[in-house]
Every structure is written in structure tokens, then in C-alpha cells.
Design a protein around this motif. Structure first.
Motif, short mmCIF file in Angstrom:
data_model
loop_
_atom_site.label_atom_id
_atom_site.label_comp_id
_atom_site.label_asym_id
_atom_site.label_seq_id
_atom_site.Cartn_x
_atom_site.Cartn_y
_atom_site.Cartn_z
N ILE A 104 -19.04 -36.49 -3.66
CA ILE A 104 -18.69 -36.56 -2.24
C ILE A 104 -17.19 -36.28 -2.11
O ILE A 104 -16.76 -35.34 -1.48
CB ILE A 104 -19.06 -37.91 -1.63
CG1 ILE A 104 -20.56 -38.18 -1.78
CG2 ILE A 104 -18.67 -37.94 -0.15
CD1 ILE A 104 -20.97 -39.57 -1.42
N ARG A 105 -16.42 -37.11 -2.78
CA ARG A 105 -14.97 -36.91 -2.80
C ARG A 105 -14.36 -37.80 -3.87
O ARG A 105 -14.82 -38.95 -4.04
CB ARG A 105 -14.39 -37.29 -1.42
CG ARG A 105 -12.91 -37.11 -1.36
CD ARG A 105 -12.35 -37.49 0.00
NE ARG A 105 -10.90 -37.39 -0.06
CZ ARG A 105 -10.10 -37.64 0.96
NH1 ARG A 105 -10.61 -38.01 2.11
NH2 ARG A 105 -8.80 -37.53 0.84
N ALA A 108 -16.13 -40.82 -5.58
CA ALA A 108 -17.39 -41.20 -4.93
C ALA A 108 -18.43 -40.10 -5.09
O ALA A 108 -18.15 -38.93 -4.82
CB ALA A 108 -17.14 -41.47 -3.44
N VAL A 109 -19.62 -40.50 -5.53
CA VAL A 109 -20.71 -39.54 -5.71
C VAL A 109 -21.93 -40.01 -4.94
O VAL A 109 -22.01 -41.15 -4.50
CB VAL A 109 -21.08 -39.38 -7.21
CG1 VAL A 109 -19.89 -38.86 -8.01
CG2 VAL A 109 -21.58 -40.70 -7.79
N ASP A 110 -22.89 -39.08 -4.81
CA ASP A 110 -24.12 -39.38 -4.07
C ASP A 110 -25.26 -39.67 -5.06
O ASP A 110 -25.75 -38.76 -5.73
CB ASP A 110 -24.46 -38.17 -3.19
CG ASP A 110 -25.76 -38.38 -2.42
OD1 ASP A 110 -26.39 -39.44 -2.59
OD2 ASP A 110 -26.14 -37.46 -1.66
N ARG A 111 -25.65 -40.94 -5.13
CA ARG A 111 -26.71 -41.31 -6.07
C ARG A 111 -28.08 -41.37 -5.39
O ARG A 111 -28.99 -42.06 -5.86
CB ARG A 111 -26.37 -42.65 -6.72
CG ARG A 111 -25.30 -42.52 -7.79
CD ARG A 111 -24.75 -43.86 -8.23
NE ARG A 111 -23.72 -44.33 -7.30
CZ ARG A 111 -23.01 -45.44 -7.47
NH1 ARG A 111 -23.22 -46.20 -8.53
NH2 ARG A 111 -22.09 -45.79 -6.59
N ARG B 38 -27.15 -52.09 -1.97
CA ARG B 38 -25.85 -52.57 -2.42
C ARG B 38 -25.22 -53.53 -1.42
O ARG B 38 -24.01 -53.79 -1.46
CB ARG B 38 -24.91 -51.39 -2.67
CG ARG B 38 -25.51 -50.30 -3.55
CD ARG B 38 -24.48 -49.41 -4.16
NE ARG B 38 -25.06 -48.18 -4.73
CZ ARG B 38 -25.71 -48.13 -5.88
NH1 ARG B 38 -25.89 -49.23 -6.60
NH2 ARG B 38 -26.20 -46.99 -6.33
N TYR B 156 -24.35 -44.92 4.52
CA TYR B 156 -22.98 -44.39 4.67
C TYR B 156 -22.68 -44.08 6.14
O TYR B 156 -21.93 -43.17 6.45
CB TYR B 156 -22.75 -43.13 3.83
CG TYR B 156 -22.68 -43.38 2.34
CD1 TYR B 156 -21.52 -43.88 1.76
CD2 TYR B 156 -23.77 -43.10 1.52
CE1 TYR B 156 -21.45 -44.11 0.41
CE2 TYR B 156 -23.71 -43.33 0.16
CZ TYR B 156 -22.55 -43.82 -0.40
OH TYR B 156 -22.48 -44.04 -1.74
N ARG B 179 -19.33 -39.94 5.46
CA ARG B 179 -19.12 -38.82 4.55
C ARG B 179 -18.54 -37.60 5.27
O ARG B 179 -17.70 -36.91 4.73
CB ARG B 179 -20.45 -38.41 3.92
CG ARG B 179 -20.99 -39.46 3.00
CD ARG B 179 -22.30 -39.01 2.44
NE ARG B 179 -22.86 -40.02 1.56
CZ ARG B 179 -23.98 -39.87 0.88
NH1 ARG B 179 -24.66 -38.75 0.96
NH2 ARG B 179 -24.42 -40.82 0.11
N THR B 522 -13.62 -35.67 5.17
CA THR B 522 -14.65 -36.02 4.21
C THR B 522 -14.33 -37.40 3.65
O THR B 522 -13.24 -37.59 3.10
CB THR B 522 -14.68 -35.01 3.04
OG1 THR B 522 -14.88 -33.71 3.59
CG2 THR B 522 -15.80 -35.33 2.06
N LEU B 523 -15.24 -38.32 3.83
CA LEU B 523 -15.07 -39.69 3.30
C LEU B 523 -13.63 -40.16 3.46
O LEU B 523 -12.98 -40.53 2.49
CB LEU B 523 -15.50 -39.75 1.83
CG LEU B 523 -15.73 -41.15 1.24
CD1 LEU B 523 -16.89 -41.85 1.93
CD2 LEU B 523 -16.02 -41.07 -0.26
#
Lengths: 258, 625
Positions: A104-105, A108-111, B38, B156, B179, B522-523
Motif C-alpha cells: 500500500i505504502r 503497510a501491505v494488503d493482506r 485486528r 481501512y 488507503r 495514499t495512506l
């Protein structure tokens, strides 16, 4: 204790943006962990050569290693940033995002694909509603203890990150979802629907794609016996394949388990 | 057109609400700033209460009700508590059926342990990560509905505000995709906020970093009433940390853990070598009946007193020992494994063999959004009434830590998981009743209404992206947390609170000179934090103002200048003078702190509890000695 902590972070402004390394120096502080250093950088986002930058982006929530959010690669090892204590890390500390998931950035990743996998294996106990139907089935304490360990999987992604069979172009579902099938199939009610979950593991990218590298169990921060889960599910899917073949007429006639 | 429902928050309360809606065949959109699995519920450790009475102790939901009301010093409406305590056994059975790996007895039945504020074994548990296990069970059920197409997840995504129509009713929400930083408005016939507590207003606490209270604060700014804001629970046993304070569950004491300091103030010996008769078990000495399991506010006050007033902190630190070393290591692993690991991992010392060093930390907000209820003459909750869990904004519901409803002035340990699930169980049906009986008269949500909401927030974020002042918002946030820790936790003084309100208002001025630090789309966590920080500052001000106005001591809200003296008799009811002082105090202060937002600061009134006209239990002195 050194009076400064040096941290190098691999940064990308977005999935298609070029990578760059930024180095930060922050004052040492007691009980420092990777998260407290990242927080310090937020309060003063200036690189060690004095350049102002944006605060790095990273995921975090519980900070006590039960939510799985802050997983990243620290000094080459995938783990949670909250339990990475600075005084046990060699410096400069390098942070990179996990590479087996879409970025993502920054860190941070998309799981999302891990959660999709849980849908595919039907990772739930199909209860008959939330009404007052009395207690659940009895369970031996030994069974509960096995299931509890399996159930501490926080979908953090460490096991996928270290797996040679998991990649951008491969379909392998990974150890986490396979172990979840074992969890639900061990449960007295879950057992009744074991076939459906096993079939989810028999499709493309299922348990047979495991290359037995066994990196997963070593990387699991919760000590979940992932290799035994995979072995057990491999046996169970083989049995299931025979069962499905022998019962093919009954299944076709709709008499067998759907 | 079929009704639409929105649930904001994917912890236990939110997911239970989703399940009740989906089970009724309704389509639900659930919004969460993190993947719901989470959510902060994972941090709950010790267990969930329910008077299942499997230990031959004669436990009963009535006794659970009484323990809850007493622990909260009666500062709450009583019927929802009764409803919760009566539903508790079946909630535990439901979770058991969902597959929660609860610890078992040798006969394969659910095991129960002791917790604070009660004399019964009433707490079902799954190792020492019960919250995680409960959340996973609900997450799995919701995933099942998601795969059936009834539930859509917006993970998100951050709640920004609800959409209000001309009559002041809630008709949807505006949310931010973290995001892509896109802002969208979503229509709904009923919305439930299940967004948890505000621990991050205190900087470091036992809470997750996502517990900013920003959604609740924004709902308050938009007109929802906030109740009992000053009641913040400080948990007696946590490991102080730089990024957060990590909880050491009450279950450590439930399983026999003991709190102590050396009798000799200057004793520098390794705690393991100090003989039993040279240890001061101060809780056991003062509270022979409940011993180490007095309610949390009591235990925190005693620890802070021993450390700060008597200067008896161990090894010269702000800490006391929490000792489980007399319990066999195998038992600890089986029943408390999760927290043993946390201590080992984060402190580097094995608590099975060395006493832990702990200190109180901010943990939970009893206060929150005001919610209604409807009960019959026997004080039983009316099933499916649209008033259950309803805020004062028509169509807006609240459930979980974000509501004020179940814990009064101090929450009983292991009641939080229960209250979250119970509130979700009654919020879902209430939303359906509301949507059927009230909302249809209104018809579809006008596009212009949604457009206005979206425009307002797009403009606000455009302004945030342009903030290029000198103040770093994360620095302001840290200072806010430090201030709140210092003046508004275990012991409070009016002078500090008065000054504190001024300091928070200065921080609000500084906020206006913030630098957004990042203009990306972005984020952009800084931009979202700038928005959250304003809401947190409003909430901080609210907590301080309410605390300032309540000139008494009750539960977690303790002002030494306004505390009742210790009674002259062991049983306070035998001391007529004390009873008179207690009666006078209740007459004045046994009232809800009701706060309404205004641009000049919170408008606070103290309003009587309606259920005291026909109480389940008449208020009685809260005494644990």
C-alpha cells in the motif's frame, strides 16, 4: 546502550512508486522497540542528513503481539514490530515491508488474500443461529489445549512471507489457512463439515502445493505447529479424495454430504 | 427498497450487532479502520463473566447483577445490567457453540475462574487471550455471512460523521478510505457506532493505537449526548512501556497471584530471596475478604498510595510486585500462558520464577455515548424495542465500550466482553424495529443530503492538507496524553483540572497551527491523525470538565478533597454518622453526568437515574474490607 538509535526504512509512496531508503537517528530511550522509534520519527520526521520527510506509514494496533497488524521485515526477519526490542537488534536497524503481499505504502501491505483464503476453506463453525440452544459439545482438556494453540493465529502473514511456494504468480494458499482447517476439523461440531473444508484444500493452490520447506513453523510468532498442521491436512485430503471417489454415486444422487 | 444498515467498528460489539442483523436476513455494511480481526477486543485477556454456577457456590444472575451494580457504585440504569447478567450464561454457551476454545474441566465442561469484585468463580476463559478468541469466533461467523453476500466489509475506512437530516435524524455516515483518502457518504436506515474507548486520549494506556475515541467524540460534537465522561478505569496491573502500557490481566490474581512490596522499605534483596514474613501483602491485609481481588479502582488507589504517598515502590521504581511464582509453571502455562509470554517477551524476565513489576495504567472508559433502554414493570428488558442502545439522535445506536450503559463508576473485571456482546445482541434487533417502524416514513435518503455530507468533509480535509504551520500534531498528541495521565487518573484535584482545561484549550489553539507533515493521497496517516487529534482534544476537555464538576468520590473518580471518611465500624451500615454522610452524598451526586457539545465548551447537567424510581437493588454502601 548507544545514545542514538539508527534506523533505515525502505520507503515507497505507493505500490507503483520507486523505492528509496531513508535513515533516521532518534535518541535512545528505555524499553525502546521498533514502534516507539517509529513514533519518535512521527514527532520529528527528519532524516539523519537533516532532510524533512513525511512520517513513514505503517500498520499497528494492539502493540502486544495479539492483533498481527505491525508485521514487517526487521533486519531481514519477518516479525511484529511491537515485540522487536531495540536492545536486541543490531544497528542500523533496517525495516522493509513484507514482499509477498501487495504494497500500500512504505511498510503497510494488503493482506486481504489471507482473509479471502479463510472464506475459501469455510473457516467457521456453522452454528444454527445465536438463539439460546444450550451449551456446546463437551471437549477433553487435551483437545482444547491443541485447539487453543491453533486458534491463536492472528493472520499476521509471517508464514506466507517466508514460504518459497508463496509468490506473486503462485496460487498456494499458505500455512495459516491450512492450519485453520485443522482447527475447525478438530472441533466436535466443526468435524461434521470437515469434508467441505478439506475440498477447499484440494483445489489448485491447496495443501499439495506445499514444498515442505518448513520455514513457516519457524517464522510463526505464536509457535503454532504449522508443519504438523500441513502434514495432518495432507493426510486428511488424501483420505477425502478416496472417500469422495467411493461415494461418488451417493454424492451425485444428493444423499451424501453436499 | 430493502432497509440498509451500517455498523461502525468491528470489535465484539460491532460484530455481534452485524450477526444479529445478518441473521435476520438484513444487509449490513460494516466499517472499520483495521481489518475487523485486528480490532482492540483482541487485547482482552482474563475472561467473560456469567453466573453459570458450576462450582457449587450458589451463584446466580441476581448476584452477578448485584456485584456489577455495587462495583459501579450504582451510577447507571439498572435494567440493562439485569438483562446482561441474565443473558450471560447463554452468551457463554453461544460462544462455546461457535467454537471458542474455552478452558475445560476434567469432565470436559467449561471451567470458570475468580475475578475481581466478586466472591464467585464466574469467569469463563480461553487461556489468557479470551478477547482474541471471542473476537475470532464472531469474526468467523461474520465471514460466513460475508460469503453469503449479506455483509459487506469496508476495512481501512474511517468514520468521519453521521449524516443528519432536517429533523436531526441519522440517515447514514460519511467515511474516509484511508488507503486512497477518498471521502464517501453512505445512506442507512439505522447506524450503530461500536467504535470502542478513548484510551489514546491518555497517550499511553493498555489500549490499542486505534482507540482514539474519535468517532464517539465526533458524534458528541454532532449532537449526541456523552455520559459519565469522567469515569475512566485505571487497571491496577500493567507493565509500563514507552509505546504503550501492557496489561497484566486480573486473572493473574484470579488464579492466586499476590501483590506485595518488601516490609522493609530499604530492602534491596532479590524478591525471590525475601521470606514471606518480610513481605507486605497490603491488599490482603486491608481487605481480608476480597484480598487481591478487590475491584480495580480500589486496587489501583491502594497501589498508587503505597508507591507515591508511602514511597514504597520496589527497587526505587514506580512499581509493586505481582507474584505468581508460587503457582506451578504448568498451571500458569495452561491458564495464563498468553500473559506469561507477554511479560517474558516485553520485559525479558520469566514471571513464572521472578515476581513481575507492575503499576496501574489507564484501561477502559465506563463513560461514553448516552443510550436509552426500555424495560417492563419487572425491570426486564423489552425484546426488540427500538429504544435499546439508542442514542438521543434518532437512528443512531451505540454499543460496546463506546456506550456508557453497563459499568457505572467502575467496571467489574470480565464484564467488558460480556457488555459488548450483550449490547450488540440487543442493538441489532432494536435497529431493525426502528428501521421498520420509524424510518420508512422518511423514504430514501435524498442525494443532496449525502452530497452535503461528502462536500463538508472533502472541504475539511482539503483544509487539513493545506495546514503548513509550525506545530507537529503528534507532539501535541503526546503532550495531551501526558497531561491527562498526570491530572485525571487515580487521584484528581480541582486545581489541576481547572489548569488542565486551560492547557487543553491552548492545545486546541496550537492545533490550528499544525503542520499536516504529508500531503499525499495514499495512506496519509498524518492527515487522518490531524482530524482525529481535534476530536481527541474535544474529548480530553470533556473528561476534564466533567471531572471538575463532580465534587465527590465514586468508583474510579477519586477526589481526596471530597471523599467520605473511613467508617468507624467494619460494616459501614453500623456507623450512623457515616451512613448519613453517604446518604447526603448520594442525594446530591447519584446522577448521570450528561454532556452536550457547544462551541464554548461542554454543557453539563447532572440528571437523576430513572430506574431508581423502581430499583432492582436499592443503592447500598460499597465496601470490600
Amino acid at each position: 546502550m548507544a545514545d542514538q538509535i539508527v534506523m533505515r526504512i525502505e520507503r515507497r509512496d505507493g505500490p507503483d512508486a520507486p523505492a528509496r531508503w531513508e535513515e533516521f537517528k532518534v535518541p535512545s530511550h528505555p524499553n525502546a522497540n521498533v514502534i516507539s522509534v517509529l513514533m519518535e520519527i512521527q514527532r520529528n520526521p527528519v532524516t539523519s542528513d537533516g532532510k524533512r520527510t513525511t512520517p513513514p506509514a505503517w500498520d499497528a494496533a494492539c502493540l502486544e503481539e495479539v492483533c498481527g497488524s505491525c508485521t514487517m521485515v526487521i533486519n531481514g526477519r519477518v516479525r511484529q514490530a511491537c515485540s522487536a526490542l531495540i536492545n536486541r537488534l543490531e544497528q542500523p536497524i533496517t525495516l522493509t515491508p513484507m514482499k509477498k503481499f501487495p504494497l500500500i505504502r512504505d511498510l503497510a501491505v494488503d493482506r486481504g488474500k489471507m482473509f479471502e483464503a479463510l472464506k475459501r476453506v469455510r473457516g467457521w463453525i456453522p452454528i444454527d443461529g445465536t438463539y439460546d440452544l444450550g451449551p456446546g459439545p463437551r471437549q477433553a482438556p487435551e483437545d482444547q489445549e491443541i485447539n487453543y494453540v491453533l486458534s491463536t493465529c492472528m493472520t499476521c502473514g509471517c508464514c506466507l512471507e517466508v514460504c518459497p511456494q508463496v509468490g506473486k504468480d503462485t496460487a498456494f494458499i499458505g500455512a495459516a489457512a491450512i492450519s485453520q482447517v485443522r482447527l475447525f476439523n478438530n472441533h466436535p461440531t466443526g468435524k461434521m463439515h470437515a469434508d467441505e473444508r478439506l475440498r477447499g484444500l484440494m483445489e489448485t493452490g491447496g495443501v499439495n502445493d506445499c514444498g515442505k520447506a518448513a520455514n513457516c513453523a519457524e517464522a510463526c510468532p505464536k509457535g503454532i505447529p504449522l508443519t504438523s498442521s500441513i502434514a495432518e491436512m495432507a493426510r486428511a485430503t488424501t483420505r477425502q479424495a478416496f472417500k469422495d471417489w467411493f461415494l461418488r454415486d451417493e454424492r451425485a444422487a444428493g444423499a451424501g454430504p453436499a | 427498497m430493502a432497509e440498509r444498515y451500517i455498523v461502525v467498528g468491528g470489535g465484539l460489539a460491532g460484530l455481534m450487532t452485524v450477526i444479529k442483523l445478518a441473521e435476520a436476513g438484513k444487509h449490513v455494511d460494516v466499517f472499520s479502520i483495521v481489518p475487523v480481526k485486528r480490532s482492540h477486543s483482541v487485547c482482552a485477556q482474563g475472561g467473560i463473566n456469567g453466573a453459570v454456577n458450576t462450582k457449587g457456590e450458589g451463584d446466580h444472575p441476581d448476584i452477578h447483577t448485584r456485584d456489577t451494580l455495587r462495583s459501579g457504585d450504582f451510577l447507571l440504569e439498572q435494567p440493562p445490567v439485569k438483562g446482561m447478567c441474565y443473558a450471560a450464561p447463554q452468551i457463554i454457551y453461544l460462544l462455546d457453540r461457535m467454537g471458542v476454545p474455552f478452558n475445560r474441566t476434567s469432565e470436559g465442561l467449561l471451567d470458570f475462574r475468580r475475578f475481581g469484585g466478586t466472591l464467585h468463580h464466574r469467569t469463563a476463559f480461553s487461556g489468557a487471550s479470551t478477547g482474541q478468541q471471542l473476537l475470532y469466533a464472531l469474526d468467523e461467523q461474520v465471514r460466513r455471512y460475508e460469503s453469503e453476500g449479506l455483509v459487506r466489509k469496508f476495512e481501512y475506512w474511517e468514520y468521519l460523521s453521521f449524516v443528519k437530516d432536517a429533523e436531526g435524524a441519522c440517515r447514514g455516515i460519511v467515511a474516509l478510505d484511508l488507503r486512497t483518502m477518498q471521502i464517501e457518504a453512505f445512506p442507512a436506515d439505522a447506524v450503530c457506532l461500536a467504535t470502542g474507548g478513548p484510551g489514546i486520549v491518555y497517550g499511553r494506556s493498555t489500549n490499542s493505537t486505534i482507540n482514539t475515541g474519535t468517532a464517539a467524540s465526533r458524534a458528541y460534537i454532532d449532537g449526541a449526548i456523552y455520559t459519565n465522561a469522567e469515569f475512566i478505569q485505571v487497571h491496577p496491573t500493567a507493565i509500563p512501556g514507552e509505546d504503550k502500557h501492557r496489561l497484566m490481566s486480573e486473572s493473574a490474581r484470579g488464579e492466586g497471584g499476590r501483590i506485595w512490596v518488601p516490609k522493609n522499605k530499604d530492602d534491596k534483596r532479590d524478591p525471590r530471596t525475601i521470606p514471606e514474613n518480610e513481605r507486605w501483602f497490603f491488599l490482603e491485609e486491608k481487605y481480608p475478604k476480597y484480598r487481591n481481588l478487590v475491584p480495580r479502582d480500589v486496587a489501583s488507589r491502594e497501589i498508587v498510595y503505597v508507591v507515591r504517598n508511602l514511597g514504597r515502590g520496589v527497587e526505587g521504581q514506580e512499581a509493586v510486585y505481582l507474584d505468581v511464582t508460587h503457582i506451578p509453571a504448568a498451571t500458569l502455562d495452561r491458564k495464563l500462558g498468553g500473559i506469561m509470554e507477554i511479560y517474558e517477551k516485553f520485559v525479558g524476565v520469566d514471571p513464572r520464577h521472578t515476581p513481575m513489576k507492575i503499576f496501574p495504567a489507564v484501561h477502559y472508559s465506563m463513560g461514553g455515548l448516552w443510550v436509552d433502554y426500555e424495560a417492563d414493570a419487572r425491570n426486564d428488558m423489552v425484546p426488540g424495542s427500538p429504544r435499546q442502545q439508542a442514542t438521543n439522535i434518532p437512528g443512531l445506536y451505540a454499543a460496546g465500550e463506546v456506550d456508557y450503559g453497563y459499568h457505572g463508576a467502575n467496571r467489574l473485571g470480565a464484564n467488558s466482553l460480556l457488555s459488548c456482546i450483550y449490547a450488540g445482541m440487543i442493538a441489532g434487533p432494536a435497529m431493525i424495529s426502528y428501521a421498520k417502524n420509524v424510518a420508512p416514513k422518511k423514504g430514501d435518503v435524498p442525494k443532496t443530503l449525502l452530497g452535503q455530507g461528502k462536500t463538508y468533509w472533502s472541504d475539511r480535509f482539503d483544509k487539513i492538507y493545506k495546514m503548513d504551520g509550525t506545530e507537529n500534531p503528534f507532539v501535541i498528541g503526546r503532550e495531551m496524553g501526558e497531561l491527562m495521565q498526570k491530572i485525571s487518573t487515580v487521584v484528581k484535584f480541582n486545581k489541576d483540572l481547572d489548569e488542565g482545561v486551560g492547557k487543553i484549550r491552548e492545545m486546541k489553539e496550537r492545533w490550528k497551527r499544525s503542520n499536516v507533515l504529508d500531503t499525499g493521497r495514499t495512506l496519509n496517516q498524518s492527515a487522518s491523525y490531524v482530524n482525529q487529534l481535534w476530536n481527541m482534544l474535544e474529548l480530553a476537555e470533556l473528561i476534564l470538565v466533567c471531572g471538575r464538576l463532580r465534587d465527590e468520590s465514586r468508583g474510579s473518580h477519586y477526589k481526596p478533597d471530597f471523599a467520605l471518611p473511613e467508617p468507624k465500624t467494619k460494616d459501614p451500615t453500623q456507623d450512623p454518622q457515616w451512613m448519613e454522610a453517604w446518604r447526603v452524598r448520594n442525594e446530591k451526586w447519584l446522577k448521570l453526568t450528561m454532556a452536550r457539545f457547544s462551541a464554548d465548551g461542554p454543557k453539563v447537567t447532572f440528571e437523576p437515574l430513572k430506574s431508581l424510581a423502581n430499583p432492582i437493588l436499592k443503592p447500598e454502601p460499597r465496601w470490600y474490607a
